[in-house]
Design a protein around this motif. Structure first.
Motif: not given
Length: 549
Positions: A249-256, A263-275, A296-300, A305-306
């Protein structure tokens, strides 16, 4: 107590049993009997404790008594939720049990086609799950009317208050009948929610499994103390762990987005989820997270919730939450329905006091552990591993497509299976097909495409304006050379284009040429004249012939 003894319809009990759900959770055991009896309910329980079925199953039990279908545009039950993701989760949770009774559950949220929702409302909806904004749109367009709603449920009421939805919620509740049943569920109850309760639930039954503080015993909380320059390396090792799903969890969209890219640059398959993502993008990201394509999911916090995905066994607070309620909602993504889970907060030296205050208000007894990249404590708590270091490209997340050639929309066909080739106009036969002698066969070079020289190249073969024109293929009683049985059509069925100059159909001039014994120029196989042909007949290479009429 079992669901069979609570008073639910038999088909619903059977559908629950097929999913191995036979015993209700504490909030369900307390709230469902009173809700079935028609009382207003105020429920407070930790996220992941089963609140959706606590208000959804009584709705199904009440609507199952109807023998007729709901009227167009008039749903019989309404569920208000703060986010689109939560709306889809509620629909997915209730749809199997509603189907066992022949009922339907439909979403009405922003970011999805409005006309599709209008069509569903016209067909009749038993339970409508909506966000306040989109439902207000339907009311303004008069595509939905709430005067026949028998039950209304508010899920995550405290988040709707935090997001500023309470004025819209009040306006929507005013549209429902005063005698309709209302159920309000939330993990926390603050002053704004209590004002809503006093206005619309003056008489109600209060059911609570906790006091707004953490009460899930299968969840372990840790505060991971890291130095400022080691935070990204620690996150990469945590995200590289094997097995399970991780949500950060990150606080902002840009942070996510920033965390995801590192993480992707280090070899982790991560995606962001935000408004900031479109609804179809958010749906695809969640789907890949559910099926394991994205571990790995990085979300705001707005998306927190949901997100109800089975198998989330690690929640990481990358940025501190806004308050203790956000901490609880983030943590509620794991250890759901009795499962075990770990909640870890990455805390920098200047954030330690803030986290101690948050965990104290949330009723969390968190263990503080100093960690560093590659430490045994980090691996023991989170299962951290060294990342591969090979960057993950965006193409990894795109859907896999089967290889196919251009135009392959059915059984694959070869070049020879495409039927007769039409080289000019609408001719029915290829001139150079093997079904008869070619028009351009003979001693002269081929005039169409093939092995011979092209007509407009440097060597043109027999030029049309030369002295010897050859034999006119259409003159006299010479037998047909194209092997066709029907009436001959000049220059490849050029019916729609009108008569063409320089061939048999050019009118009086052609007739004079034939009377004087002159041979008409040989037609091109593709039905078009070259630049040299136009010069020949338009008088650019010599004086125009004058014929006596």
């Amino acid at each position: 107590m079992t669901f069979a003894k609570i008073g639910l319809p038999e088909p619903v009990v059977a559908a629950l049993a097929r999913k191995a759900i036979t015993v209700p959770t504490p909030i369900q055991a307390m709230a469902i009997p009173d809700a079935i009896a028609g009382r207003n309910i105020l429920g407070r329980a930790q996220t992941g404790s089963g609140k959706t079925l606590a208000f959804g199953l009584p709705m199904l039990a009440r609507l199952a008594k109807h023998e007729d279908r709901p009227r167009p545009k008039r749903p019989r039950a309404l569920v208000l939720v703060p986010t689109r993701e939560l709306a889809f989760q509620v629909v997915d949770s209730l749809a199997p049990y509603a189907g066992s009774l022949g009922l339907n559950v439909r979403p009405a949220v922003g970011g999805t086609p409005f006309t599709k929702q209008v069509d569903q409302l016209r067909r009749g909806v038993d339970i409508l799950v909506a966000t306040p904004g989109r439902l207000n749109d339907h009311l303004r367009q008069q595509t939905c009317v709430l005067d026949e709603v028998e039950m209304t449920a508010l899920d995550e009421a405290d988040q709707m208050a935090d997001m500023g939805f309470l004025p819209q919620v009040r306006a929507l509740l005013d549209q429902t009948p005063d005698n309709s049943q209302r159920l309000l569920f939330s993990a926390t109850l603050d002053h704004d929610v209590q004002a809503l309760v006093r206005e619309f639930l003056p008489t109600h039954e209060m059911h609570s499994t906790q006091d707004g503080r953490a009460s899930v015993t299968t969840m372990d909380h840790y505060v991971l103390l890291v130095d400022r320059g080691q935070k990204d390396a620690v996150l990469a090792e945590i995200a590289s762990r094997e097995g399970g799903r991780t949500i950060m969890f990150a606080r902002t969209k840009l942070g996510a987005e920033g965390i995801t890219q590192r993480l992707r640059d280090k070899g982790v398959a991560a995606e962001a989820l935000h408004g900031g993502k479109a609804q179809n993008q958010r749906s695809r990201v969640l789907e890949r997270f559910k099926n394991g394509r994205t571990p790995v999911l990085v979300a705001t916090d707005v998306a927190a919730r949901g997100i109800h995905v089975d198998g989330i066994d690690l929640v990481v607070h990358v940025d501190p939450p806004q308050d203790h309620k956000d901490y609880l909602h983030r943590a509620g993504r794991t250890a759901r329905a009795g499962e075990a889970g770990v909640v870890a907060a990455i805390v920098l030296p200047n954030q330690r006091r803030q986290f101690r205050r948050l965990t104290g208000m949330a009723g969390v007894d968190a263990t503080a552990v100093p960690v560093s990249p590659g430490s045994d404590e980090l691996a023991t708590i989170t299962g951290a591993r060294t990342p591969s270091g090979e960057p993950v490209r965006e193409s990894y997340f795109r859907p896999q497509r089967r290889e196919r050639s251009f135009g392959d929309r059915g059984p694959r066909r070869g070049l020879g299976d495409r039927g007769p080739r039409r080289e000019s106009g609408g001719r029915d036969h290829r001139r150079d097909s093997g079904s008869g002698p070619r028009r351009d066969s003979g001693n002269g070079p081929r005039r169409d495409s093939g092995n011979g020289p092209r007509r407009d190249s440097g060597h043109r073969g027999h030029h049309r304006d030369s002295g010897h024109r050859g034999h006119h293929r259409d003159s006299g009683n010479e037998p047909r050379r194209d092997g066709a049985n029907g009436p001959r059509r000049d220059s490849g069925d050029r019916v729609a284009r009108g008569p063409r100059r320089g061939v048999d159909s050019r009118g009086e001039r052609g007739a004079v040429d034939r009377r004087q014994g002159g041979a008409t120029p040989e037609r091109r196989s593709n039905g078009f004249r070259s630049r040299a042909d136009r010069r020949s007949y338009d008088g650019f290479t010599g004086p125009r012939r004058e014929h006596n009429q």
